[in-house]
Design an enzyme around this catalytic site. Structure first.
Site, PDB file in Angstrom:
ATOM      1  N   VAL A  87       0.810  -1.217   0.000  1.00  0.00           N
ATOM      2  CA  VAL A  87       0.000   0.000   0.000  1.00  0.00           C
ATOM      3  C   VAL A  87       0.847   1.273   0.000  1.00  0.00           C
ATOM      4  CG1 VAL A  87      -1.982  -1.078   1.114  1.00  0.00           C
ATOM      5  CG2 VAL A  87      -0.245   0.054   2.512  1.00  0.00           C
TER       6      VAL A  87
ATOM      7  N   SER B 292      -7.800   4.170  14.951  1.00  0.00           N
ATOM      8  CA  SER B 292      -7.527   3.518  16.236  1.00  0.00           C
ATOM      9  C   SER B 292      -8.012   4.416  17.363  1.00  0.00           C
ATOM     10  CB  SER B 292      -6.028   3.267  16.397  1.00  0.00           C
ATOM     11  OG  SER B 292      -5.715   2.885  17.721  1.00  0.00           O
TER      12      SER B 292
ATOM     13  N   TYR C  10       2.529   6.217  15.581  1.00  0.00           N
ATOM     14  CA  TYR C  10       1.325   5.451  15.257  1.00  0.00           C
ATOM     15  C   TYR C  10       0.068   6.263  15.552  1.00  0.00           C
ATOM     16  CZ  TYR C  10      -2.072   1.631  15.216  1.00  0.00           C
ATOM     17  OH  TYR C  10      -3.153   0.827  14.946  1.00  0.00           O
TER      18      TYR C  10
ATOM     19  N   ILE D 179      -8.118  -5.058  20.165  1.00  0.00           N
ATOM     20  CA  ILE D 179      -8.566  -6.145  19.308  1.00  0.00           C
ATOM     21  C   ILE D 179      -7.418  -7.148  19.212  1.00  0.00           C
ATOM     22  CG2 ILE D 179      -9.490  -6.796  17.068  1.00  0.00           C
ATOM     23  CD1 ILE D 179     -11.282  -4.838  18.565  1.00  0.00           C
TER      24      ILE D 179
END
Length: 255
Positions: free
Chosen positions: A59, A137, A151, A182
Site C-alpha cells: 500500500v 484507532s 502510530y 482487538i
C-alpha cells in the site's frame, strides 16, 4: 445482503482484514485481498475459497496500487467498498526518532490510504452504493502511552482524511472506525512476545466494561453495516469500537 458486491480490503491476510473478508464472503460478496505478505495471503485464499481474490501488493507503493486498480477494473468493472485497513506500528523514543521511522509508519498508515482512494475513486463511482471505510484507532482519541506518537498521530490523520473524502468526493460515502483492544497479530509484529502480549491484555481487561478483548469480527460487523444500503445516510462518521474502554478514566497502551 452483499451478493454481487465487490470489496477490496488492504491488510486482508490477517487480523481485522481477514475477519472482515470472511464476513463479507459469508454474505455473498467477492473480496479482493490486497496485502504485502504473499504467503499469508495465499493461506487466506485457501481458507476463504473462490470468492477471495488474492492481490499481493504494497500500500505504500503507488505502482502496486495502480496495478491493483487496473486488475479490479478489468475483472469486475467497478468497486463497491474499499476498506483501508493495512497497518503497522512500533514504539519509538521521540529524541531517538529517525526519518526512516516516520516514513515506516506514515507510508502505510497515511500515504497508502490516500493513494488507494486516488486510484479506486473512479471505480467506486461506478457502484450504486460506493463506500470507503478507513480503519483508525482509539489511540487517535487519547494517548497515555510513551513512545507511541508516530502510530497515534498517523491514525489521527485518518479522521481528518475521511472528512476531506466526504467533501471532495461527493457521492462516495466515507466513514472511520476506531478499534480499541482487538486481538490481532499487530502486537507481535511490533516486537512483543506472547508473554508480554498476555500481560498487556491482562492489564487492559479490567478497564474494558464489556469484559473481554475484542475480536476482528467485532470490527468487521460494523464495516459490513456501514457498507450496506442500510447505512446510506451515514457519511463522515467516526465510530469507536472498544467495549467501553475509553469510558474508563484509567487509559493505557493502545494500538
Amino acid at each position: 445482503m452483499f451478493k454481487d458486491t465487490v470489496v477490496l480490503i488492504t491488510g486482508a491476510a490477517s487480523g481485522i482484514g481477514f475477519g472482515t473478508a470472511r464476513l463479507f464472503i459469508a454474505e455473498g460478496a467477492t473480496v479482493v485481498g490486497f496485502d504485502l505478505e504473499a504467503e499469508a495471503l495465499a493461506r487466506a485464499s485457501d481458507d476463504l475459497g473462490e470468492h477471495f481474490v488474492s492481490r499481493p501488493g504494497d500500500v505504500s507503493n503507488e505502482v502496486d496500487i495502480a496495478a491493483a486498480a487496473r486488475f479490479v477494473e478489468e475483472r469486475f468493472g467497478r468497486l463497491d467498498t474499499l476498506v483501508n485497513n493495512a497497518g503497522r506500528g512500533t514504539l519509538v523514543q521521540m529524541e531517538a526518532l529517525q526519518e526512516t521511522d516516520f516514513y515506516w509508519h506514515y507510508d502505510v498508515l497515511v500515504k497508502g490510504p490516500m493513494l488507494m482512494v486516488k486510484h479506486f475513486a473512479p471505480l467506486l463511482r461506478k457502484s450504486a452504493n460506493p463506500s470507503i471505510l478507513n480503519i483508525s484507532s482509539s489511540a487517535a482519541r487519547v494517548e497515555h502511552t510513551q513512545n507511541h506518537f508516530l502510530y497515534s498521530t498517523a491514525k489521527a490523520a485518518m479522521l481528518k482524511f475521511t472528512q476531506h473524502i466526504v467533501r471532495d468526493l461527493p457521492g462516495i460515502r466515507a466513514n472511520t472506525i476506531l478499534p480499541g483492544w482487538i486481538d490481532t497479530p499487530i502486537y507481535a509484529r511490533a516486537g512483543l512476545d506472547e508473554a508480554t502480549i498476555k500481560l498487556v491484555y491482562e492489564h487492559a481487561l479490567p478497564r474494558i466494561p464489556a469484559g473481554r478483548i475484542g475480536r476482528p469480527e467485532d470490527i468487521g460487523h460494523c464495516i459490513l453495516f456501514l457498507s450496506s444500503p442500510k447505512a446510506s445516510y451515514i457519511n463522515g462518521a467516526s465510530i469507536d469500537i472498544h467495549g467501553g474502554y475509553l469510558s474508563n478514566a484509567d487509559w493505557g497502551f493502545l494500538w
